[in-house]
Design an enzyme around this catalytic site. Structure first.
Site, short mmCIF file in Angstrom:
data_model
loop_
_atom_site.label_atom_id
_atom_site.label_comp_id
_atom_site.label_asym_id
_atom_site.label_seq_id
_atom_site.Cartn_x
_atom_site.Cartn_y
_atom_site.Cartn_z
N HIS A 126 1.72 5.57 -0.61
CA HIS A 126 1.26 6.96 -0.69
C HIS A 126 2.27 7.72 -1.55
CE1 HIS A 126 -2.29 7.29 1.89
NE2 HIS A 126 -1.79 6.21 2.46
N HIS B 223 0.88 -1.18 0.00
CA HIS B 223 0.00 0.00 0.00
C HIS B 223 0.91 1.23 0.00
CE1 HIS B 223 -3.56 2.42 1.54
NE2 HIS B 223 -2.61 3.11 2.13
C1 LIG Z 1 -5.71 4.44 8.98
C2 LIG Z 1 -4.74 4.68 7.86
O1 LIG Z 1 -5.25 5.67 7.02
C3 LIG Z 1 -4.45 3.39 7.14
C4 LIG Z 1 -3.68 3.61 5.89
O2 LIG Z 1 -4.22 3.66 4.80
C5 LIG Z 1 -2.24 3.87 5.98
O3 LIG Z 1 -1.64 3.67 7.05
O4 LIG Z 1 -1.68 4.28 4.96
MN LIG Z 2 -3.14 4.83 3.35
#
Ligand SMILES: C[C@H](O)CC(=O)C(=O)O
Ligand SMILES: [Mn+2]
Length: 338
Positions: free
Chosen positions: A200, A198
């Site tokens: 960002h 995941h």
């Molecule tokens: C609660 C967070 O938004 C989970 C997530 O998407 C991340 O740690 O990145």
């Molecule tokens: Mn996230």
């Protein structure tokens, strides 16, 4: 690309959960319906729907939701003929009570999220989800902030509780491609379950990091349409599908339909465009949890402090998810010392 796995890649679309941070948790039932319907028609594998901080997150601390997330989950499930609805749960914010309710409404998968060093708090929720017959995956947040041997040890705990996959979660969007490679490789060689990733996009590395993760054998991959996620958003799903198709990886997701959804359905509901700007870039640089962005901007306004200074200080203090109240403390103390 030569992949270190023969398992199929499964995409989880997170714009209706991670994107909840970007709209201050103000999604309406109609918006969730429209986005889910279009994602389902495009053949998306999983669609995550919850408050940004997971089930039970609608509080003063994390931000109140406009609409009860159970209503949003119910609306999303109604729209699905092929996609499966997923939920996120952070133990302590959400409980088995909310998980049971989400399951009864039709959620098929839960990602149990903990800080990277706190996997032990996920045992009860992973066990409970498996007993309910849900898919249960572990989500190790702020994965940059622990040494790799600790990440492996914590992932093994989640696997021992019954997690069918464990994610390297780059919550701060701070990992460099070689750091992602080392983490996914270490998990692949130590675990039998699937590995997820995941991202960002705070340092503009979400796509590059996702491709490295896939190359190293990650098979559970997150994206958000139009980058609708916290901070600068996540790996852009429609771009990811296009890139994977260019690499001859066809996941059964319709690219044109995703493009249409991005422009016609998601873009109009965005309150602001998740982008790499001084706030999100500071988070990627300082290793700060992406969902702190709006909180830091609000605190900055209230105390007359540059949000970048708040974010840098939060990075120095190694603040973790759940410490949203610390953002105000930091802003107040910076104000006092001005
Ligand atoms: C609660 C967070 O938004 C989970 C997530 O998407 C991340 O740690 O990145
Ligand atoms: Mn996230």
């Amino acid at each position: 690309m030569k992949r270190n796995s023969t398992e199929p890649i499964q995409i989880t679309e997170v714009c209706l959960r991670d994107g909840s941070h970007a709209v201050a948790h103000q999604f309406t039932v109609e918006q969730v319906r429209a986005v889910t319907r279009a994602l389902d028609e495009a053949g998306m594998h999983y669609i995550e729907v919850s408050h940004g901080d997971g089930l039970g997150g609608s509080t003063l601390q994390y931000g109140r939701s406009l609409v009860d997330e159970m209503k949003l989950i119910e609306a999303a499930v109604e729209q699905c003929s092929q996609s499966r609805i997923a939920v996120l749960l952070i133990p302590g914010i959400g409980t088995v009570h909310e998980l049971k309710q989400a399951h009864s409404l039709g959620a098929k998968l839960v990602r149990v999220a903990t800080h990277v060093t706190e996997a032990d708090v996920s045992a009860q929720h992973i066990h409970f989800a498996r007993e309910l017959g849900m898919e249960a995956l572990g989500f190790l947040m702020m994965a940059h902030s622990a040494p790799i041997d600790v990440l492996v040890e914590q992932a093994k705990l989640m696997e021992s509780y019954g997690a069918q996959a464990v994610y390297v979660t780059d919550s701060a969007g701070t990992l460099l491609p070689e750091e992602v490679r080392a983490r996914v490789r270490a998990l692949r060689s130590s675990l039998s379950c699937e590995i997820g990733f995941h991202a960002h996009n705070n340092l503009s590395l979400a796509m590059a990091n996702t491709l490295v993760a896939i190359e190293e054998g990650a098979t559970r991959i997150d994206g958000s349409v139009r980058c609708l996620g916290a901070g600068a958003g996540n790996t852009q799903t429609e771009a990811l599908i296009a890139v994977l198709q260019r690499m001859d990886m066809h996941l059964g997701i319709d690219l044109y339909k995703l493009m249409d959804l991005a422009e016609e359905v998601v873009a109009p509901i965005m309150h602001r465009v998740p982008e790499i700007n001084k706030g999100s870039l500071s988070m990627g640089y300082a290793g700060v949890y992406s969902s702190f962005l709006l909180h830091a901007e609000r605190a900055g306004k209230r105390f007359g402090i540059d949000p970048r200074d708040i974010l840098m200080e939060l990075g120095r203090r190694k603040a973790v998810g759940g410490q949203e109240d610390m953002i105000l403390d930091v802003a107040a103390s910076l104000h006092k010392n001005q």
